[in-house]
Design a protein around this motif. Structure first.
Motif, PDB file in Angstrom:
ATOM      1  N   ILE A 189      13.212  36.439  51.036  1.00 30.83           N
ATOM      2  CA  ILE A 189      12.052  36.018  50.236  1.00 30.83           C
ATOM      3  C   ILE A 189      10.851  36.896  50.567  1.00 30.83           C
ATOM      4  O   ILE A 189      10.166  37.412  49.668  1.00 30.83           O
ATOM      5  N   ALA A 190      10.598  37.089  51.858  1.00 29.17           N
ATOM      6  CA  ALA A 190       9.451  37.908  52.277  1.00 29.17           C
ATOM      7  C   ALA A 190       9.610  39.349  51.816  1.00 29.17           C
ATOM      8  O   ALA A 190       8.627  40.008  51.451  1.00 29.17           O
ATOM      9  N   TRP A 191      10.834  39.843  51.811  1.00 28.30           N
ATOM     10  CA  TRP A 191      11.056  41.247  51.429  1.00 28.30           C
ATOM     11  C   TRP A 191      10.644  41.496  49.970  1.00 28.30           C
ATOM     12  O   TRP A 191      10.196  42.573  49.616  1.00 28.30           O
ATOM     13  N   ASP A 192      10.791  40.482  49.131  1.00 24.58           N
ATOM     14  CA  ASP A 192      10.370  40.621  47.730  1.00 24.58           C
ATOM     15  C   ASP A 192       8.876  40.396  47.548  1.00 24.58           C
ATOM     16  O   ASP A 192       8.279  40.921  46.601  1.00 24.58           O
ATOM     17  N   GLN A 193       8.267  39.621  48.447  1.00 25.47           N
ATOM     18  CA  GLN A 193       6.867  39.248  48.271  1.00 25.47           C
ATOM     19  C   GLN A 193       5.897  40.213  48.942  1.00 25.47           C
ATOM     20  O   GLN A 193       4.766  40.378  48.470  1.00 25.47           O
ATOM     21  N   ILE A 194       6.294  40.840  50.026  1.00 18.68           N
ATOM     22  CA  ILE A 194       5.387  41.729  50.776  1.00 18.68           C
ATOM     23  C   ILE A 194       5.562  43.157  50.257  1.00 18.68           C
ATOM     24  O   ILE A 194       6.648  43.750  50.398  1.00 18.68           O
ATOM     25  N   ARG A 195       4.522  43.690  49.666  1.00 14.52           N
ATOM     26  CA  ARG A 195       4.630  44.972  48.975  1.00 14.52           C
ATOM     27  C   ARG A 195       5.089  46.115  49.872  1.00 14.52           C
ATOM     28  O   ARG A 195       5.968  46.887  49.468  1.00 14.52           O
ATOM     29  N   PRO A 196       4.538  46.291  51.086  1.00  9.81           N
ATOM     30  CA  PRO A 196       5.006  47.424  51.916  1.00  9.81           C
ATOM     31  C   PRO A 196       6.504  47.356  52.191  1.00  9.81           C
ATOM     32  O   PRO A 196       7.182  48.386  52.221  1.00  9.81           O
ATOM     33  N   LEU A 197       7.053  46.137  52.402  1.00  9.18           N
ATOM     34  CA  LEU A 197       8.487  46.010  52.630  1.00  9.18           C
ATOM     35  C   LEU A 197       9.277  46.343  51.360  1.00  9.18           C
ATOM     36  O   LEU A 197      10.300  47.034  51.404  1.00  9.18           O
ATOM     37  N   ARG A 198       8.775  45.835  50.240  1.00 11.67           N
ATOM     38  CA  ARG A 198       9.474  46.071  48.975  1.00 11.67           C
ATOM     39  C   ARG A 198       9.490  47.550  48.611  1.00 11.67           C
ATOM     40  O   ARG A 198      10.477  48.059  48.068  1.00 11.67           O
ATOM     41  N   ARG A 199       8.424  48.270  48.944  1.00 16.21           N
ATOM     42  CA  ARG A 199       8.315  49.674  48.559  1.00 16.21           C
ATOM     43  C   ARG A 199       9.116  50.608  49.462  1.00 16.21           C
ATOM     44  O   ARG A 199       9.183  51.803  49.199  1.00 16.21           O
ATOM     45  N   THR A 200       9.735  50.080  50.498  1.00 17.40           N
ATOM     46  CA  THR A 200      10.567  50.940  51.343  1.00 17.40           C
ATOM     47  C   THR A 200      11.820  51.402  50.611  1.00 17.40           C
ATOM     48  O   THR A 200      12.421  52.416  50.975  1.00 17.40           O
ATOM     49  N   GLY A 201      12.221  50.654  49.578  1.00 20.86           N
ATOM     50  CA  GLY A 201      13.438  51.003  48.848  1.00 20.86           C
ATOM     51  C   GLY A 201      14.698  50.477  49.491  1.00 20.86           C
ATOM     52  O   GLY A 201      15.797  50.653  48.952  1.00 20.86           O
ATOM     53  N   ILE A 202      14.591  49.845  50.652  1.00 17.24           N
ATOM     54  CA  ILE A 202      15.765  49.280  51.329  1.00 17.24           C
ATOM     55  C   ILE A 202      15.986  47.863  50.801  1.00 17.24           C
ATOM     56  O   ILE A 202      15.060  47.050  50.797  1.00 17.24           O
ATOM     57  N   PRO A 203      17.180  47.542  50.345  1.00 21.25           N
ATOM     58  CA  PRO A 203      17.420  46.187  49.826  1.00 21.25           C
ATOM     59  C   PRO A 203      17.203  45.124  50.896  1.00 21.25           C
ATOM     60  O   PRO A 203      17.742  45.234  52.012  1.00 21.25           O
ATOM     61  N   GLY A 204      16.447  44.085  50.565  1.00 18.65           N
ATOM     62  CA  GLY A 204      16.204  43.000  51.502  1.00 18.65           C
ATOM     63  C   GLY A 204      17.475  42.321  51.969  1.00 18.65           C
ATOM     64  O   GLY A 204      17.617  42.020  53.164  1.00 18.65           O
ATOM     65  N   PRO A 205      18.453  42.056  51.070  1.00 14.25           N
ATOM     66  CA  PRO A 205      19.698  41.427  51.529  1.00 14.25           C
ATOM     67  C   PRO A 205      20.436  42.262  52.570  1.00 14.25           C
ATOM     68  O   PRO A 205      21.062  41.697  53.478  1.00 14.25           O
ATOM     69  N   LEU A 206      20.385  43.590  52.455  1.00 18.35           N
ATOM     70  CA  LEU A 206      21.053  44.436  53.447  1.00 18.35           C
ATOM     71  C   LEU A 206      20.392  44.271  54.812  1.00 18.35           C
ATOM     72  O   LEU A 206      21.073  44.170  55.850  1.00 18.35           O
ATOM     73  N   VAL A 207      19.053  44.205  54.814  1.00 21.60           N
ATOM     74  CA  VAL A 207      18.329  43.998  56.064  1.00 21.60           C
ATOM     75  C   VAL A 207      18.688  42.639  56.655  1.00 21.60           C
ATOM     76  O   VAL A 207      18.911  42.497  57.868  1.00 21.60           O
ATOM     77  N   ALA A 208      18.780  41.615  55.779  1.00 19.07           N
ATOM     78  CA  ALA A 208      19.111  40.266  56.255  1.00 19.07           C
ATOM     79  C   ALA A 208      20.512  40.226  56.861  1.00 19.07           C
ATOM     80  O   ALA A 208      20.733  39.594  57.904  1.00 19.07           O
ATOM     81  N   VAL A 209      21.481  40.902  56.223  1.00 18.58           N
ATOM     82  CA  VAL A 209      22.848  40.923  56.749  1.00 18.58           C
ATOM     83  C   VAL A 209      22.896  41.614  58.103  1.00 18.58           C
ATOM     84  O   VAL A 209      23.515  41.116  59.062  1.00 18.58           O
ATOM     85  N   CYS A 210      22.232  42.770  58.200  1.00 22.25           N
ATOM     86  CA  CYS A 210      22.224  43.493  59.475  1.00 22.25           C
ATOM     87  C   CYS A 210      21.548  42.663  60.566  1.00 22.25           C
ATOM     88  O   CYS A 210      22.038  42.574  61.703  1.00 22.25           O
ATOM     89  N   ALA A 211      20.414  42.039  60.213  1.00 20.03           N
ATOM     90  CA  ALA A 211      19.681  41.239  61.197  1.00 20.03           C
ATOM     91  C   ALA A 211      20.486  40.010  61.616  1.00 20.03           C
ATOM     92  O   ALA A 211      20.544  39.651  62.803  1.00 20.03           O
ATOM     93  N   GLY A 212      21.136  39.347  60.630  1.00 16.60           N
ATOM     94  CA  GLY A 212      21.925  38.163  60.953  1.00 16.60           C
ATOM     95  C   GLY A 212      23.105  38.496  61.844  1.00 16.60           C
ATOM     96  O   GLY A 212      23.380  37.784  62.829  1.00 16.60           O
ATOM     97  N   ALA A 213      23.829  39.582  61.511  1.00 18.67           N
ATOM     98  CA  ALA A 213      24.982  39.973  62.326  1.00 18.67           C
ATOM     99  C   ALA A 213      24.544  40.379  63.728  1.00 18.67           C
ATOM    100  O   ALA A 213      25.165  39.987  64.733  1.00 18.67           O
TER     101      ALA A 213
END
Length: 749
Positions: A189-213
Motif C-alpha cells: 500500500i505504501a509503495w503505491d502511495q509514497i511517490r519516491p518509492l513509486r518512482r523507483t520503478g521497482i514493483p512493490g509486490p516484489l519488494v514485499a515478497v523479498c522482505a517477507g521471505a
C-alpha cells in the motif's frame, strides 16, 4: 515522431510490461499451486497451466492486458471428472478436446455473445471477485493455511464456508505469519502511495515478497517461535534434475481419446472455460485505462490452442482470469509482453529457483492479493452504481451477492437474470412513447413504438389505442422498431380494420413498410395548411401555433413530418397561415424557429428585416390574394446587419461598405432608429454592454418596421383593424432559440 523518441517509447513500454509481468507472476504463484490442490490434481498441473496461459495464449491472444491460467471456476469439474475417469492423464484428453471445441467456437464467431453481457453484471463480477479475494486471503494473512490459496467457492470441500473460515482463522492465529502478512500488505500500500518509492520503478509486490521471505529466514535462523514453518510457505514441486522435471509432467494419455466418457467432460470444460474467458476479457477491458478492446473470437481460438497445449502436457484447463488481468492492469501492463513475461517467470522460477520460491510466506502473497482485491471492490464502485439508479445497482448487487455466496457462473447467471427482469419491466412499462402533436391542420396523437415490441407489451399498447377519443387522429410510428411480436401485429391489424373505423379514429401508420404482414404505411392526416384550415383559423390561433412551434424548436422536440408527402400535397396549391418578414441571417430561418413545414408560411427575408415597397407588396399578396391570417416581422439578437448599420450611423465618415449603394440605403433606413445615446454608449462600452445596445436597436427596428408596414399598406391596416388578420413584431434570441412578442406591435391579435 523521431526515431530516438520512438525507441525511447518502446523501451518505456517494455520496462512497464516487465514490471507488470513480475507483479502478475507473484499473484499467479499461489493460484498456480492452490487451484490444483483444491481440485485434487497434481501440483505441477497448475504450473503448466500458468506457463501455457502466459506464453502460448499470451502470444496468440488479441488482448493486451488479459492474463490466462488455471481456472478456479473448473475446480469442482476437474475433481469430479478426474475421479470418474480414474486418472489425471485421461482427464488431459478431455482438456485437449475442450480446446478443439473452443477453436471451433472462435471460427464460428461465437464470441459475439460477449456483447450481450450487461455492464452492471460485469461490474458486479469485478467487485465480487475482489470481495472473494479479500475474504479468502484474510485467513492466510494471519497464518490459517488449511485451505488451498486458489480455492474460491463459498461452500468448501471440508464442509466449511468462506465465513466460517474467517471465524476459524481467529482461533488458529499465528503471530509470526500475521506480522509478516500485515507488514507485506502495508508495504505494498505504501509503495503505491509514497511517490519516491513509486518512482523507483521497482514493483512493490516484489519488494514485499523479498522482505517477507528474508524476515522469515532471519526469524528461523534466530530460533524465534514467530518463524513460520513449511506448511505456511509456498510449496513449488522440486525436481531432481532435468529428468526429475519430466517426472512431474503427467502427459496426456492418448488411449483415452477412445473412451466416450471424456467427451461430455470436454463439452462442459469447453463451454464453461469459454464463458469465463469472455466474461474476464470484458471485465478487464472495462478497467483498462487505455480502453483497448479484445477481439472475442480470436480470444476463443487462443484459449483453445492453450487448452490443447495444456492438456497434452498434463496441465489444468485454462481460461482468462479476472484476478491476474486486474493485477496486470493495476501494475501498468501495456501489451502482451507483460503476459508472456509472467509465464516465462513461472517457468524460470520452477526450473531455476524452486528452493528460493519455497521460502516465500503465504501470508506475504495474501497481502498482495488483498490489495488487488480491494481495488476491484472499491467502495467508489458501489457508490457509482448506486447513483446510476436501481436498474443498474440491483443487478450489480445481485451479481456480487450471488457470486460471493455460490460460485462465479451461478452468480453471473443470477445477475444476468436480474438484468433481464429490469429490461422486461422497462419494456413492459414503456413499450411506446405517447405525444400530442399540434399540426397546423389539427391535433394528432402519436404513439411511437419501442425498438423491440414483445407480447408483454400487448396490454399496454391496447390500452393506449382505446384511449384515443372517438373522432381523433392517431399515428402509430414504427420508424425505430426492429421487431414486433406477432400477437401485437394482430392487435394493430384488428384495430386498423375494425376498431378504428367503428370509433371514427383517423388512423395512420408510419415506418411499417412491408415488414409486417397486414400492416402497411398509410397517412390519413394533413401535415400542412389547407384551404379549410386557413379559413377556420383565427389570427390569434396562428400566433399561438407559432409560439408553440418555437417552444418545440427551443426544447428540441420538433414535429415529425414527411417532406416528400408535404411536397406532393402542396404541389397543386398553397394556403399558408402566416407571412413572416425576417432578416436574411442564416441562424433564423422562419420554418425552423417556428417548427412549421412546407406550405405553412410565406417567407420574406432581407438584411435587417426592413420595410421596402417590394416587402409591402409581398405582404399584401400574402394577405389579400393568398389569404394568410397573420403578418409577423421578426428581428433577432446579435444581428450583424444591425451592428453594421449602427456603426455607420455613429461614424458616417467611416462607411462599412462604401461601394455598395443599395446596402447603404438599407443601413440608412435602420440608422433612423439609432440615437445619440446609442452612439455615446457604444463609444464607452465593450463586450456584453455593446451587444445590449445593438440588440436594443434591433428591437426598435422591429417596432418601426411594423409601423411602416401599417402606414404603407391600407389593405393590411384595414384588415388588422377589422381583426381579419393580425400583425405582430417579434425578437428572436439566437442564443436560447426563444422568440419574444413585442407588446407594442400587436395589432388585430
Amino acid at each position: 515522431m523521431s526515431p530516438a523518441h520512438s525507441s525511447g517509447r518502446l523501451f518505456a513500454d517494455a520496462a512497464a510490461d516487465i514490471r507488470a509481468g513480475v507483479v502478475v507472476f507473484l499473484v499467479a504463484v499461489p493460484l498456480c499451486l492452490g487451484v490444483p490442490m483444491a481440485a485434487r490434481a497434481p501440483l505441477f498441473s497448475g504450473i503448466i497451466a500458468g506457463v501455457v496461459g502466459g506464453v502460448v495464449v499470451g502470444c496468440l491472444s488479441g488482448s493486451r492486458t488479459s492474463v490466462s491460467g488455471g481456472s478456479p471456476a473448473l475446480i469442482a469439474i476437474v475433481a469430479a471428472q478426474t475421479a470418474a475417469l480414474g486418472q489425471f492423464e485421461a482427464f488431459g484428453a478431455a482438456v485437449v478436446v475442450a480446446g478443439m471445441l473452443q477453436i471451433g467456437f472462435g471460427l464460428l464467431r461465437a464470441g459475439f455473445i460477449s456483447a450481450f453481457f450487461p455492464t452492471s453484471v460485469i461490474k458486479g463480477l469485478l467487485a465480487a471477485i475482489g470481495i472473494i479475494i479479500m475474504l479468502k486471503q484474510l485467513p492466510h494473512l494471519i497464518g490459517y493455511d488449511i485451505d488451498p490459496v486458489g480455492e474460491m467457492a463459498f461452500n468448501q470441500p471440508d464442509r466449511e464456508t468462506t465465513f466460517s473460515d474467517l471465524r476459524n482463522s481467529l482461533r488458529y492465529f499465528l503471530p509470526g505469519a500475521a506480522a509478516i502478512g500485515v507488514g507485506s500488505l502495508l508495504l505494498v500500500i505504501a509503495w503505491d502511495q509514497i511517490r519516491p518509492l513509486r518512482r523507483t520503478g521497482i514493483p512493490g509486490p516484489l519488494v514485499a515478497v523479498c522482505a517477507g521471505a528474508a524476515t522469515n529466514m532471519l526469524l528461523r535462523q534466530a530460533g524465534s517461535p514467530w518463524a513460520v514453518g513449511p506448511t505456511h510457505l509456498v510449496a513449488v514441486p522440486l525436481a531432481d534434475g532435468p529428468g526429475g522435471l519430466l517426472d512431474l509432467v503427467r502427459v496426456c494419455d492418448f488411449a483415452s481419446f477412445a473412451d466416450p466418457r471424456i467427451y461430455p467432460a470436454a463439452v462442459t470444460i469447453g463451454v464453461i472455460a469459454s464463458l469465463e474467458s469472455l466474461l474476464a476479457i470484458e471485465a478487464v477491458d472495462k478497467i483498462d485505462p487505455r480502453q483497448q478492446r479484445t477481439p472475442p473470437n480470436r480470444e476463443l481460438v487462443a484459449q483453445g490452442v492453450g487448452n490443447i497445449t495444456s492438456g497434452l502436457l498434463g496441465g489444468l484447463p485454462i481460461s482468462a482470469a479476472v484476478i491476474r488481468g486486474t493485477a496486470n492492469v493495476n501494475a501498468g501492463g501495456r501489451s502482451r509482453l507483460a503476459t508472456v513475461t509472467h509465464g516465462s517467470l513461472l517457468l524460470g522460477a520452477v526450473l531455476l529457483l524452486p528452493h528460493w520460491m519455497n521460502e516465500i510466506p503465504l501470508a506475504t502473497l495474501a497481502g498482495i492479493l488483498i490489495k488487488t482485491g480491494y481495488r476491484l471492490a472499491s467502495p467508489r464502485r458501489f457508490h457509482q452504481l448506486w447513483r446510476e439508479g436501481h436498474s443498474q445497482f440491483v443487478p450489480f448487487a445481485a451479481t456480487v451477492a450471488a457470486i460471493v455466496l455460490t460460485d462465479l457462473l451461478v452468480g453471473i447467471g443470477i445477475g444476468f437474470a436480474c438484468s433481464i427482469v429490469f429490461i422486461l419491466h422497462a419494456n413492459y412499462r414503456r413499450p411506446l412513447t405517447r405525444s400530442l402533436e399540434r399540426h397546423v391542420a389539427g391535433t394528432v396523437i402519436r404513439l411511437e413504438l419501442a425498438n423491440q415490441v414483445t407480447f408483454l407489451n400487448r396490454a399496454a399498447i391496447q390500452r393506449e389505442l382505446y384511449a384515443v377519443p372517438p373522432g381523433g387522429a392517431l399515428v402509430i410510428d414504427a420508424t425505430n422498431t426492429d421487431f414486433i411480436d406477432p400477437d401485437v401485429v394482430d392487435l394493430l391489424a384488428d384495430f386498423q380494420q375494425a376498431a378504428a373505423p367503428a370509433r371514427w379514429v383517423q388512423l395512420s401508420l408510419v415506418g411499417f413498410g412491408e415488414r409486417f404482414p397486414g400492416l402497411h404505411d398509410a397517412i390519413r392526416f394533413a401535415e400542412h395548411a389547407s384551404e379549410e384550415v386557413q379559413r377556420l383559423t383565427s389570427p390569434a390561433e396562428v400566433l399561438e401555433r407559432l409560439l408553440e412551434g418555437n417552444l418545440r424548436f427551443r426544447t428540441g422536440n420538433p414535429l415529425k413530418r414527411d417532406p416528400a408527402r408535404q411536397r406532393a400535397a402542396t404541389a397543386a396549391s398553397q394556403h399558408p397561415l402566416a407571412v413572416v418578414i425576417s432578416c436574411i441571417d442564416s441562424r433564423s430561418p422562419a420554418e425552423a424557429i417556428f417548427d412549421f413545414g412546407l406550405g405553412d408560411i410565406f417567407g420574406v427575408r432581407l438584411a435587417g428585416n426592413g420595410i421596402s415597397p417590394d416587402v409591402v407588396g409581398s405582404a399584401e399578396y400574402a394577405v389579400a390574394i393568398a389569404k394568410a391570417r397573420l403578418v409577423v416581422v421578426v428581428g433577432h439578437t446579435r444581428c450583424e446587419a444591425i451592428a453594421a448599420a449602427v456603426a455607420e450611423a455613429c461614424q458616417p465618415e467611416q462607411p462599412t461598405a462604401a461601394d455598395c449603394q443599395s446596402l447603404r440605403a438599407i443601413f440608412q433606413e435602420i440608422g433612423r432608429v439609432v440615437s445619440e445615446d446609442d452612439c455615446r454608449g457604444l463609444a464607452a462600452a465593450g463586450g456584453d454592454s455593446r451587444q445590449q445596445i445593438i440588440d436594443a436597436v434591433s428591437r426598435r427596428n422591429v417596432v418601426r418596421a411594423v409601423r411602416q408596414l401599417l402606414e404603407a399598406s391600407p389593405v393590411i391596416r384595414r384588415q388588422a383593424a377589422e381583426r381579419k388578420i393580425g400583425v405582430v413584431g417579434m425578437l428572436y434570441d439566437v442564443g436560447d432559440g426563444g422568440v419574444e412578442v413585442l407588446a407594442e406591435t400587436r395589432h388585430g391579435v
